[in-house]
Design an enzyme around this catalytic site. Structure first.
Site, PDB file in Angstrom:
ATOM      1  N   ARG A 182       1.080   8.463  -2.435  1.00 28.63           N
ATOM      2  CA  ARG A 182       0.814   7.087  -1.994  1.00 28.63           C
ATOM      3  C   ARG A 182       1.114   7.041  -0.506  1.00 28.63           C
ATOM      4  O   ARG A 182       2.240   7.334  -0.080  1.00 28.63           O
ATOM      5  CB  ARG A 182       1.675   6.075  -2.756  1.00 28.63           C
ATOM      6  CG  ARG A 182       1.599   4.679  -2.159  1.00 28.63           C
ATOM      7  CD  ARG A 182       2.180   3.606  -3.041  1.00 28.63           C
ATOM      8  NE  ARG A 182       1.307   3.311  -4.156  1.00 28.63           N
ATOM      9  CZ  ARG A 182       1.358   2.176  -4.876  1.00 28.63           C
ATOM     10  NH1 ARG A 182       2.227   1.234  -4.569  1.00 28.63           N
ATOM     11  NH2 ARG A 182       0.527   1.978  -5.887  1.00 28.63           N
ATOM     12  N   GLN A 195      -5.784   2.829 -10.285  1.00 34.09           N
ATOM     13  CA  GLN A 195      -5.738   1.445 -10.762  1.00 34.09           C
ATOM     14  C   GLN A 195      -7.129   0.998 -11.217  1.00 34.09           C
ATOM     15  O   GLN A 195      -7.292   0.418 -12.294  1.00 34.09           O
ATOM     16  CB  GLN A 195      -5.244   0.523  -9.632  1.00 34.09           C
ATOM     17  CG  GLN A 195      -5.252  -0.948  -9.989  1.00 34.09           C
ATOM     18  CD  GLN A 195      -4.119  -1.341 -10.917  1.00 34.09           C
ATOM     19  OE1 GLN A 195      -2.976  -1.112 -10.609  1.00 34.09           O
ATOM     20  NE2 GLN A 195      -4.438  -1.951 -12.048  1.00 34.09           N
ATOM     21  N   ASP A 212      -6.308  -9.715  -6.030  1.00 39.35           N
ATOM     22  CA  ASP A 212      -5.233  -8.860  -5.494  1.00 39.35           C
ATOM     23  C   ASP A 212      -4.598  -9.629  -4.335  1.00 39.35           C
ATOM     24  O   ASP A 212      -5.132 -10.653  -3.884  1.00 39.35           O
ATOM     25  CB  ASP A 212      -5.851  -7.519  -5.025  1.00 39.35           C
ATOM     26  CG  ASP A 212      -4.815  -6.535  -4.485  1.00 39.35           C
ATOM     27  OD1 ASP A 212      -3.608  -6.680  -4.789  1.00 39.35           O
ATOM     28  OD2 ASP A 212      -5.203  -5.621  -3.733  1.00 39.35           O
TER      29      ASP A 212
HETATM   30  N1   CP Z   1      -0.750  -2.024  -9.040  1.00 37.45           N
HETATM   31  C1   CP Z   1       0.067  -1.119  -8.485  1.00 37.45           C
HETATM   32  O1   CP Z   1      -0.363  -0.050  -8.033  1.00 37.45           O
HETATM   33  O2   CP Z   1       1.375  -1.474  -8.468  1.00 37.45           O
HETATM   34  P1   CP Z   1       2.561  -0.743  -7.708  1.00 37.45           P
HETATM   35  O3   CP Z   1       2.357  -1.001  -6.227  1.00 37.45           O
HETATM   36  O4   CP Z   1       3.799  -1.373  -8.232  1.00 37.45           O
HETATM   37  O5   CP Z   1       2.490   0.728  -7.996  1.00 37.45           O
HETATM   38  N1  NVA Z   2      -3.909  -4.047  -2.029  1.00 43.80           N
HETATM   39  C1  NVA Z   2      -2.542  -3.874  -2.438  1.00 43.80           C
HETATM   40  C2  NVA Z   2      -2.466  -3.202  -3.765  1.00 43.80           C
HETATM   41  C3  NVA Z   2      -1.082  -3.031  -4.314  1.00 43.80           C
HETATM   42  C4  NVA Z   2      -1.056  -2.339  -5.634  1.00 43.80           C
HETATM   43  C5  NVA Z   2      -1.799  -3.057  -1.385  1.00 43.80           C
HETATM   44  O1  NVA Z   2      -2.365  -2.083  -0.880  1.00 43.80           O
HETATM   45  O2  NVA Z   2      -0.663  -3.408  -1.061  1.00 43.80           O
END
Ligand code: CP
Ligand code: NVA
Length: 310
Positions: free
Chosen positions: A104, A134, A226
């Site tokens: 991530r 996701q 979102d």
């Molecule tokens: N939806 C999602 O990816 O949540 P997190 O940021 O908690 O991993």
């Molecule tokens: N668009 C959001 C998604 C979180 C799961 C972000 O990138 O913070």
């Protein structure tokens, strides 16, 4: 260095519809019989390199790895990468110790550089550009609810962000009708949407953008949203709150949708901003079952990446 390639999972568009189908079908089998899948990752070690916060992605991968018989290592901000070691050197070294890596991070180019230098599969656990685990989990969940994705009308109200892009790529490959309603300055690029719409057409779906959330919500089978401010954009949050006023999933938008509409949100959610408390905590909302679907689906992604999908 071993280069027994396996596959990476960085975006949905780099996979074929048949591969996405394989992963979703495997997730159905895993979900029906989790105990039948206790060893696919036996003696495998999976690293989780996270440069942003996470609850769902981190936990569902960690639990999933353990349930598949493997071991996970969470790598936060205290590795040498954070002190300037290059991505390429880090990827080469990690490839010698690990069997797979979930990342991530911020720029999508970072995960591409990692994957190019790594000799092990790399899975995208969210970048600024994409959130493919996701989105695929969401389509898997929609199929579970509606029985089929064919003809499904999915409306996304909000920012043209990583989530919107991965949903659009998935809709194009899986033949879903997706309408994205974003404020004009915050929509996915027109050329990208046009390209995805062409792919969608050949799969029986469509991808389009509108700026009017009211028009976009009419007759929808799924209303999805979102956050307005994604991780890394915190400095823009005041200006975004102004720009996104009117792009909140509330009872009015739900009332325009199909009577059997389900409401989805990848979470975390901010009640009173992109969705009202009444809607997210109300009878049309399926957000917690949606979150639960990530466990079987990501197990299936990991097995696919390790060549263990049969
Ligand atoms: N939806 C999602 O990816 O949540 P997190 O940021 O908690 O991993
Ligand atoms: N668009 C959001 C998604 C979180 C799961 C972000 O990138 O913070």
């Amino acid at each position: 260095m071993k280069k027994s390639h396996h596959r990476s999972f960085l975006t949905l568009l780099e996979r074929t519809p048949r591969e996405l189908r394989t992963i979703m079908d495997l997730a159905v089998r895993i979900d029906a019989d989790p105990d039948g899948f206790r060893t696919p990752l036996a003696w495998k070690t999976v690293g989780l390199l996270f440069e942003k916060s996470s609850t769902r992605t981190r936990l569902s991968f960690e639990a999933g790895i353990r349930q598949l018989g493997g071991g996970s290592l969470f790598l936060g901000g205290d590795i040498q990468l954070a002190r300037g070691e290059t991505i390429e050197d880090t990827a080469r070294v990690m490839s010698a110790y690990l069997d797979m890596l979930v990342i991530r991070t911020f720029g999508h180019d970072r995960i591409e550089a990692f994957s190019a230098a790594a000799a092990i599969p790399v899975i995208n656990g969210l970048t600024d550009g994409h959130h493919p685990c996701q989105a695929l989990s969401d389509f898997y969940f929609m199929e579970k609810v509606f029985g089929s994705l064919g003809g499904l009308r999915l409306t996304y109200v909000g920012d043209g962000n990583n989530m919107a892009r991965s949903l659009a790529e998935g809709a194009a490959l899986l033949g879903v009708h997706l309408t994205l309603a974003s404020p004009p300055d915050y929509s996915l690029p027109e050329t990208e949407v046009a390209g995805l719409d062409r792919i969608a057409k050949s799969a029986g779906g469509s991808v389009r953008t509108l700026s009017d959330p009211v028009e976009a919500s009419r007759g929808a089978n799924v209303l999805y949203t979102d956050v307005w401010t994604s991780m890394g954009q915190e400095a823009e949050s005041a200006i975004r709150e102004k720009a996104f006023r009117g792009y909140c999933i509330d009872r009015n938008l739900v009332g325009l949708a199909d009577p059997e509409v389900i409401v989805m949100h990848c979470l975390p959610a901010y009640r009173g901003k992109e969705i009202t408390a009444e809607v997210i905590d109300g009878p049309r909302s399926r957000v917690f079952e949606q979150a639960a679907a990530r466990l079987p689906l990501q197990k299936a992604i990991m097995m696919f990446c390790m060549g263990r999908e049969q």
